[in-house]
Design an enzyme around this catalytic site. Structure first.
Site, PDB file in Angstrom:
ATOM      1  N   GLY A  10      10.138  -4.298  -1.007  1.00 55.58           N
ATOM      2  CA  GLY A  10      10.869  -4.050  -2.245  1.00 55.58           C
ATOM      3  C   GLY A  10      10.214  -2.939  -3.056  1.00 55.58           C
ATOM      4  CB  SER A  13       6.576  -4.180  -2.159  1.00 55.72           C
ATOM      5  OG  SER A  13       6.808  -3.015  -1.381  1.00 55.72           O
ATOM      6  CG  HIS A  50       3.636   8.955  -4.702  1.00 57.86           C
ATOM      7  ND1 HIS A  50       3.483   8.072  -3.669  1.00 57.86           N
ATOM      8  CD2 HIS A  50       4.363   8.311  -5.635  1.00 57.86           C
ATOM      9  CE1 HIS A  50       4.090   6.938  -3.962  1.00 57.86           C
ATOM     10  NE2 HIS A  50       4.638   7.060  -5.154  1.00 57.86           N
ATOM     11  NE  ARG A  54       1.144  13.472  -0.218  1.00 53.56           N
ATOM     12  CZ  ARG A  54       2.206  13.405  -1.010  1.00 53.56           C
ATOM     13  NH1 ARG A  54       2.692  12.229  -1.352  1.00 53.56           N
ATOM     14  NH2 ARG A  54       2.788  14.491  -1.465  1.00 53.56           N
ATOM     15  CD  GLU A  62       8.672  18.659  -2.477  1.00 57.03           C
ATOM     16  OE1 GLU A  62       8.987  19.844  -2.675  1.00 57.03           O
ATOM     17  OE2 GLU A  62       8.252  17.907  -3.370  1.00 57.03           O
TER      18      GLU A  62
HETATM   19  N1  GTP Z   1       9.696  15.439  -3.457  1.00 55.35           N
HETATM   20  C1  GTP Z   1       8.552  14.752  -3.353  1.00 55.35           C
HETATM   21  N2  GTP Z   1       8.603  13.398  -3.390  1.00 55.35           N
HETATM   22  C2  GTP Z   1       7.442  12.720  -3.270  1.00 55.35           C
HETATM   23  C3  GTP Z   1       6.188  13.367  -3.096  1.00 55.35           C
HETATM   24  N3  GTP Z   1       5.241  12.415  -3.021  1.00 55.35           N
HETATM   25  C4  GTP Z   1       5.870  11.231  -3.143  1.00 55.35           C
HETATM   26  N4  GTP Z   1       7.202  11.408  -3.296  1.00 55.35           N
HETATM   27  C5  GTP Z   1       8.249  10.386  -3.423  1.00 55.35           C
HETATM   28  O1  GTP Z   1       7.819   9.271  -4.179  1.00 55.35           O
HETATM   29  C6  GTP Z   1       8.560   8.122  -3.740  1.00 55.35           C
HETATM   30  C7  GTP Z   1       7.710   6.873  -3.695  1.00 55.35           C
HETATM   31  O2  GTP Z   1       7.227   6.584  -4.954  1.00 55.35           O
HETATM   32  P1  GTP Z   1       7.419   5.220  -5.735  1.00 55.35           P
HETATM   33  O3  GTP Z   1       8.829   5.117  -6.156  1.00 55.35           O
HETATM   34  O4  GTP Z   1       6.340   5.212  -6.750  1.00 55.35           O
HETATM   35  O5  GTP Z   1       7.126   4.110  -4.666  1.00 55.35           O
HETATM   36  P2  GTP Z   1       7.791   2.678  -4.607  1.00 55.35           P
HETATM   37  O6  GTP Z   1       8.487   2.674  -3.298  1.00 55.35           O
HETATM   38  O7  GTP Z   1       8.567   2.300  -5.816  1.00 55.35           O
HETATM   39  O8  GTP Z   1       6.549   1.750  -4.677  1.00 55.35           O
HETATM   40  P3  GTP Z   1       5.724   1.112  -3.525  1.00 55.35           P
HETATM   41  O9  GTP Z   1       6.565   0.088  -2.876  1.00 55.35           O
HETATM   42  O10 GTP Z   1       4.547   0.507  -4.242  1.00 55.35           O
HETATM   43  O11 GTP Z   1       5.345   2.234  -2.626  1.00 55.35           O
HETATM   44  C8  GTP Z   1       9.049   8.392  -2.343  1.00 55.35           C
HETATM   45  O12 GTP Z   1      10.441   8.314  -2.337  1.00 55.35           O
HETATM   46  C9  GTP Z   1       8.580   9.813  -2.047  1.00 55.35           C
HETATM   47  O13 GTP Z   1       9.588  10.574  -1.401  1.00 55.35           O
HETATM   48  C10 GTP Z   1       6.164  14.797  -3.047  1.00 55.35           C
HETATM   49  O14 GTP Z   1       5.126  15.443  -2.905  1.00 55.35           O
HETATM   50  N5  GTP Z   1       7.372  15.431  -3.198  1.00 55.35           N
END
Ligand code: GTP
Length: 176
Positions: A10, A13, A50, A54, A62
């Protein structure tokens, strides 16, 4: 070591963090394939968090729509590819086809293309996806369509994966 891993769970999560942890067991360079688009300030900040998490061992690519062809392009160029996430890719595809009557079947055909590409990959791939649809049936048509699509896509990807993990409250559970 499993070649294709699906990590589901979810929102918040801990699935992205767990998927990154799995990717760290592969050497650098690692490729992060992001499907999210920075629609607004909150999303920009989320993406920034994020990126900070990293380190230098990652190359970020992307791509909101062309997942299978991007995987083809990246294959062989890094030690592991982390796709985050499948659900936003489905959202992007659906928003581009919202008015088309056969949107669901068109998108399922793209998910099948993705599973075929995954089978051809030489680089290991970790895919993050969301478990949606455990709550009540949404009132709105698009939300119902999205919920059904996400469930069908997850089933196809889980069948194609060598390993499937679900993350609940930060804890992974191996399903396959
Ligand atoms: N465009 C882009 N998107 C990114 C990048 N790094 C992370 N994301 C996006 O960030 C999103 C995930 O972040 P969250 O929404 O915080 O994660 P979450 O799924 O709600 O939480 P968890 O379940 O804890 O992982 C993903 O859809 C990734 O595609 C990046 O460098 N560029």
């Amino acid at each position: 070591m499993s070649r294709i891993i699906l990590v589901t769970g979810g929102a918040r999560s801990g699935k992205s963090g767990f998927a990154e942890h799995l990717a760290l067991s592969h050497g650098a360079p690692r490729c992060y394939l992001a499907t999210a688009q920075a629609w607004d300030k909150e999303m920009q900040e989320r993406i920034e968090r994020h990126r900070k998490r990293r380190n230098d061992g990652w190359q970020t690519v992307e791509e909101p729509l062309q997942l299978a062809s991007t995987l083809t392009r990246l294959d062989g160029g890094c030690r592991v590819i982390l796709v985050d996430c499948v659900t936003l890719w489905l959202t992007n595809l659906l928003l581009a086809r919202e008015q088309e009557p056969d949107a669901e079947e068109q998108i399922i055909a793209l998910v099948r293309d993705l599973t075929e590409q995954l089978r051809r990959m030489t680089t290991p791939v970790i895919l993050v996806t969301n478990e949606v649809g455990s709550g009540i049936v949404p009132e709105n048509r698009l939300a119902r369509l999205f919920r059904d699509l996400a469930g069908r896509a997850n089933q196809l990807l889980a069948a194609a994966a060598d390993e499937v993990q679900v993350v609940i409250s930060g804890l992974p559970l191996k399903l396959k």
